[in-house]
Write a protein that holds these residues in place. Structure first.
Motif, PDB file in Angstrom:
ATOM      1  N   UNK A   1       0.835  -1.208   0.000  1.00  0.00           N
ATOM      2  CA  UNK A   1       0.000   0.000   0.000  1.00  0.00           C
ATOM      3  C   UNK A   1       0.868   1.255   0.000  1.00  0.00           C
ATOM      4  N   UNK A   2       2.073   1.146   0.529  1.00  0.00           N
ATOM      5  CA  UNK A   2       2.994   2.272   0.632  1.00  0.00           C
ATOM      6  C   UNK A   2       3.824   2.357  -0.643  1.00  0.00           C
ATOM      7  N   UNK A   3       3.733   3.459  -1.388  1.00  0.00           N
ATOM      8  CA  UNK A   3       4.523   3.571  -2.612  1.00  0.00           C
ATOM      9  C   UNK A   3       6.026   3.387  -2.403  1.00  0.00           C
ATOM     10  N   UNK A   4       6.492   3.616  -1.167  1.00  0.00           N
ATOM     11  CA  UNK A   4       7.899   3.374  -0.873  1.00  0.00           C
ATOM     12  C   UNK A   4       8.194   1.896  -0.654  1.00  0.00           C
ATOM     13  N   UNK A   5       7.142   1.083  -0.632  1.00  0.00           N
ATOM     14  CA  UNK A   5       7.317  -0.353  -0.530  1.00  0.00           C
ATOM     15  C   UNK A   5       7.782  -0.846   0.825  1.00  0.00           C
ATOM     16  N   UNK A   6       7.376  -0.177   1.896  1.00  0.00           N
ATOM     17  CA  UNK A   6       7.823  -0.579   3.229  1.00  0.00           C
ATOM     18  C   UNK A   6       6.788  -0.187   4.267  1.00  0.00           C
ATOM     19  N   UNK A   7       6.969  -0.683   5.481  1.00  0.00           N
ATOM     20  CA  UNK A   7       6.138  -0.259   6.591  1.00  0.00           C
ATOM     21  C   UNK A   7       6.699   1.036   7.172  1.00  0.00           C
ATOM     22  N   UNK A   8       5.821   1.874   7.667  1.00  0.00           N
ATOM     23  CA  UNK A   8       6.221   3.085   8.372  1.00  0.00           C
ATOM     24  C   UNK A   8       6.813   2.676   9.723  1.00  0.00           C
ATOM     25  N   UNK A   9       7.762   3.447  10.228  1.00  0.00           N
ATOM     26  CA  UNK A   9       8.324   3.161  11.548  1.00  0.00           C
ATOM     27  C   UNK A   9       7.650   4.034  12.600  1.00  0.00           C
ATOM     28  N   UNK A  10       7.522   3.540  13.835  1.00  0.00           N
ATOM     29  CA  UNK A  10       6.949   4.366  14.900  1.00  0.00           C
ATOM     30  C   UNK A  10       7.702   5.672  15.102  1.00  0.00           C
ATOM     31  N   UNK A  11       9.023   5.654  14.905  1.00  0.00           N
ATOM     32  CA  UNK A  11       9.819   6.871  15.093  1.00  0.00           C
ATOM     33  C   UNK A  11       9.423   7.958  14.102  1.00  0.00           C
ATOM     34  N   UNK A  12       9.045   7.564  12.881  1.00  0.00           N
ATOM     35  CA  UNK A  12       8.625   8.551  11.884  1.00  0.00           C
ATOM     36  C   UNK A  12       7.324   9.224  12.302  1.00  0.00           C
ATOM     37  N   UNK A  13       6.431   8.450  12.881  1.00  0.00           N
ATOM     38  CA  UNK A  13       5.172   9.015  13.379  1.00  0.00           C
ATOM     39  C   UNK A  13       5.453   9.943  14.557  1.00  0.00           C
ATOM     40  N   UNK A  14       6.315   9.487  15.470  1.00  0.00           N
ATOM     41  CA  UNK A  14       6.626  10.269  16.665  1.00  0.00           C
ATOM     42  C   UNK A  14       7.294  11.592  16.317  1.00  0.00           C
ATOM     43  N   UNK A  15       8.180  11.581  15.329  1.00  0.00           N
ATOM     44  CA  UNK A  15       8.842  12.828  14.929  1.00  0.00           C
ATOM     45  C   UNK A  15       7.844  13.831  14.362  1.00  0.00           C
ATOM     46  N   UNK A  16       6.823  13.330  13.651  1.00  0.00           N
ATOM     47  CA  UNK A  16       5.784  14.214  13.122  1.00  0.00           C
ATOM     48  C   UNK A  16       4.979  14.831  14.262  1.00  0.00           C
ATOM     49  N   UNK A  17       4.654  14.017  15.253  1.00  0.00           N
ATOM     50  CA  UNK A  17       3.931  14.514  16.423  1.00  0.00           C
ATOM     51  C   UNK A  17       4.764  15.559  17.162  1.00  0.00           C
ATOM     52  N   UNK A  18       6.052  15.282  17.322  1.00  0.00           N
ATOM     53  CA  UNK A  18       6.936  16.222  18.014  1.00  0.00           C
ATOM     54  C   UNK A  18       6.924  17.583  17.324  1.00  0.00           C
ATOM     55  N   UNK A  19       6.996  17.558  16.002  1.00  0.00           N
ATOM     56  CA  UNK A  19       6.954  18.816  15.255  1.00  0.00           C
ATOM     57  C   UNK A  19       5.649  19.568  15.501  1.00  0.00           C
ATOM     58  N   UNK A  20       4.530  18.861  15.465  1.00  0.00           N
ATOM     59  CA  UNK A  20       3.233  19.499  15.675  1.00  0.00           C
ATOM     60  C   UNK A  20       3.121  20.093  17.081  1.00  0.00           C
ATOM     61  N   UNK A  21       3.851  19.518  18.028  1.00  0.00           N
ATOM     62  CA  UNK A  21       3.805  20.020  19.405  1.00  0.00           C
ATOM     63  C   UNK A  21       4.717  21.219  19.610  1.00  0.00           C
ATOM     64  N   UNK A  22       5.575  21.506  18.652  1.00  0.00           N
ATOM     65  CA  UNK A  22       6.538  22.591  18.798  1.00  0.00           C
ATOM     66  C   UNK A  22       5.960  23.957  18.495  1.00  0.00           C
ATOM     67  N   UNK A  23       6.692  24.978  18.908  1.00  0.00           N
ATOM     68  CA  UNK A  23       6.258  26.357  18.690  1.00  0.00           C
ATOM     69  C   UNK A  23       6.179  26.710  17.209  1.00  0.00           C
ATOM     70  N   UNK A  24       7.048  26.092  16.406  1.00  0.00           N
ATOM     71  CA  UNK A  24       7.072  26.392  14.979  1.00  0.00           C
ATOM     72  C   UNK A  24       5.858  25.913  14.224  1.00  0.00           C
ATOM     73  N   UNK A  25       5.038  25.071  14.860  1.00  0.00           N
ATOM     74  CA  UNK A  25       3.818  24.576  14.219  1.00  0.00           C
ATOM     75  C   UNK A  25       2.578  25.298  14.737  1.00  0.00           C
ATOM     76  N   UNK A  26       2.775  26.484  15.278  1.00  0.00           N
ATOM     77  CA  UNK A  26       1.658  27.213  15.866  1.00  0.00           C
ATOM     78  C   UNK A  26       0.558  27.590  14.886  1.00  0.00           C
ATOM     79  N   UNK A  27       0.871  27.670  13.598  1.00  0.00           N
ATOM     80  CA  UNK A  27      -0.141  27.990  12.590  1.00  0.00           C
ATOM     81  C   UNK A  27      -0.717  26.741  11.930  1.00  0.00           C
TER      82      UNK A  27
END
Length: 253
Positions: free
Chosen positions: A214-240
């Motif tokens: 299902x993933x065009x990259x042909x692999x499973x997503x890693x939990x760390x990739x999801x966590x890094x996205x969440x971390x960004x959303x929690x940061x000040x730079x994602x205020x908008x």
């Protein structure tokens, strides 16, 4: 750099394992005080012992009274600035065999669990100088998959909730977003792999490949990739950034 203010407190539901634990650990490494919440006391205590979190609360996200009590307990230690509504469950069945009980189970855990947690933290969070709500949904909340109609419906509901709640809170300091992972390499996925193996006679490797395709990259997503996205959303730079459903899925969506 996380771009996080100092002295924040995050509550992570479903934080004892899988994506939730990885998110908790990532936030803790960024200097956030983390409380993990879930049903499995042993898994939660293990997360705390391993340094992935600082505190643990036992509660079923589908039980509003239990969630309210757990949030009150956690907030008494330190006001909650970040909610990661991650707890979820997945069951598969053809639509013809998906009875009302199955739909209720999927809605109670995957959707109402987000509702209850958000309602519990928001009254105080709206008065805080900083607030972030991130719901861990799924690509199933952005598209359909066969044999998981109840799960997909619940995750679509989460995305709709996020978009509406973000508009209601746009005049506050609280942002509301969803992260939508594709098939991710966690123990939750093990059940899907086992089902494919039993129903089709395929090997473990073939079953994993069936999901990874299902993933065009042909692999499973890693939990760390999801966590890094969440971390960004929690940061000040994602205020908008608010009201968004961000796919972490290798281009699938």
């Amino acid at each position: 750099m996380s771009g996080l203010p100092h002295s924040l407190h995050a509550l992570v539901t479903g934080g004892g394992r899988g994506i939730g634990r990885e998110i908790a650990s990532t936030l803790a490494r960024a200097g956030v005080t983390v409380t993990v919440l879930g049903r499995n006391r042993a898994a939660l205590d293990d997360a705390v012992a391993a340094g992935a979190a600082h505190f643990a609360s036992v509660a079923d996200v589908a039980d509003q009274a239990a969630i309210n009590a757990a949030v009150t307990e956690a907030a008494a230690r330190q006001p909650i600035d970040i909610l990661i509504a991650n707890a979820g469950a997945a069951e598969s069945a053809p639509f013809a065999r998906s009875d009302a009980a199955l739909f209720r189970r999927m809605m109670d855990v995957n959707f109402m669990g987000v509702v209850y947690a958000a309602q519990a933290v928001l009254p105080a969070m709206k008065d805080r100088p900083y607030g972030r709500i991130v719901a861990v949904a799924s690509t199933a909340g952005l598209k359909g998959y066969a044999y998981v109609s109840a799960y997909s419906a619940a995750k679509h509901a989460v995305v709709g909730l996020v978009r509406s709640l973000a508009l209601e809170l746009a005049g506050t300091r609280v942002t509301v977003n969803a992260v939508c992972p594709g098939f991710t390499d966690t123990d939750l996925l093990t059940g899907s792999i086992d089902t494919i193996m039993k129903r089709t006679g395929r090997s473990h490797e073939q079953a994993v490949a069936e999901l990874a395709k299902h993933n065009p990259q042909g692999r499973l997503v890693t939990p760390a990739e999801v966590a890094d996205t969440v971390l960004w959303l929690c940061g000040e730079g994602a205020g908008s950034i608010t009201g968004q459903a961000i796919a972490v899925a290798g281009g699938e969506v």
